[in-house]
Design an enzyme around this catalytic site. Structure first.
Site, PDB file in Angstrom:
ATOM      1  N   LYS A  34      25.302  44.161 132.504  1.00  0.00           N
ATOM      2  CA  LYS A  34      25.303  44.504 131.085  1.00  0.00           C
ATOM      3  C   LYS A  34      26.008  45.833 130.836  1.00  0.00           C
ATOM      4  CE  LYS A  34      20.984  42.038 130.229  1.00  0.00           C
ATOM      5  NZ  LYS A  34      21.490  40.952 129.426  1.00  0.00           N
ATOM      6  N   CYS A  35      27.122  46.013 131.498  1.00  0.00           N
ATOM      7  CA  CYS A  35      27.873  47.260 131.448  1.00  0.00           C
ATOM      8  C   CYS A  35      29.219  47.008 130.776  1.00  0.00           C
ATOM      9  CB  CYS A  35      28.080  47.761 132.891  1.00  0.00           C
ATOM     10  SG  CYS A  35      29.103  49.239 133.058  1.00  0.00           S
ATOM     11  N   GLY A  36      29.790  48.015 130.194  1.00  0.00           N
ATOM     12  CA  GLY A  36      31.118  47.885 129.631  1.00  0.00           C
ATOM     13  C   GLY A  36      32.169  47.533 130.679  1.00  0.00           C
ATOM     14  N   PHE A  37      31.876  47.823 131.951  1.00  0.00           N
ATOM     15  CA  PHE A  37      32.800  47.497 133.039  1.00  0.00           C
ATOM     16  C   PHE A  37      32.511  46.128 133.671  1.00  0.00           C
ATOM     17  CE2 PHE A  37      32.835  52.213 133.066  1.00  0.00           C
ATOM     18  CZ  PHE A  37      34.172  52.400 132.781  1.00  0.00           C
ATOM     19  N   THR A  38      31.486  45.428 133.201  1.00  0.00           N
ATOM     20  CA  THR A  38      31.111  44.136 133.780  1.00  0.00           C
ATOM     21  C   THR A  38      32.278  43.149 133.862  1.00  0.00           C
ATOM     22  OG1 THR A  38      28.797  44.429 133.152  1.00  0.00           O
ATOM     23  CG2 THR A  38      29.515  42.179 133.571  1.00  0.00           C
TER      24      THR A  38
END
Length: 180
Positions: A34-38
């Site tokens: 659930k990360c912007g980098f996912t």
């Protein structure tokens, strides 16, 4: 010492010795769902598919330390990675990568390749103030700053490069190619 002196527990809850990967090039990444980098999962899988027959293994280490962006259990993480991004590379059980409870492998990795800043890409320059606001005086230390920090390991188990989260997997392609 080398990465071959460490082990982990797979997402399927099985012990794995990194010595099982002796002679391979490894890309070790702390991950989160659930990360912007996912979306980097897709690029990591692309590298794995492109180079696995030549000896690359991508290893994902889910971590929930950064704004609780990996809340699921092993089964949920595995399902998400396979369904959303088609991940076939090995994943570990959740670990900690920073602080006093950091996994020994990550203590070793960060001792071998320290933090040299987020980089100078537009994304890195945009994010640097955010990371500085979180870590203050410890921003310059060698610990992991966020999800999707990547370590490249040569065939002899040596840590040869560290890439911070803003570095897209495709940007590592040439460095991997040189080690294969």
């Amino acid at each position: 010492m080398s990465v071959y002196d460490y082990s982990y527990t797979s997402i399927e809850n099985k012990p794995v010795s990194l010595s099982d990967y002796r002679g391979k090039v490894l890309l070790i990444v702390n991950t989160a769902s659930k990360c912007g980098f996912t979306p980097q999962y897709e690029g990591l899988e692309d590298l794995y598919k492109k180079y696995q027959d030549r000896g690359l293994v991508v290893l994902g280490f889910p971590c929930n330390q950064f704004l609780e962006q990996e809340p699921g259990d092993g089964e949920e993480i595995s399902h998400f990675c396979k369904v959303r991004f088609g991940v076939t590379f090995p994943l570990s059980q959740k670990i900690e990568v920073r602080g006093e409870n950091a996994n020994p492998l990550y203590r070793y990795l960060t001792s071998q390749k320290g933090f040299e800043g987020m980089g100078d890409s537009p994304k890195a320059l945009e994010l640097e103030p955010f990371f500085r606001s979180i870590y203050h005086e410890t921003y310059e230390d060698d610990q992991i700053k966020w999800n999707f920090t990547k370590f490249l390991i040569d065939r002899d188990g040596n840590v040869v490069a560290r890439y911070e989260p803003p570095v897209e997997p495709a940007a590592i392609d040439g460095d991997i190619e040189k080690l294969l």
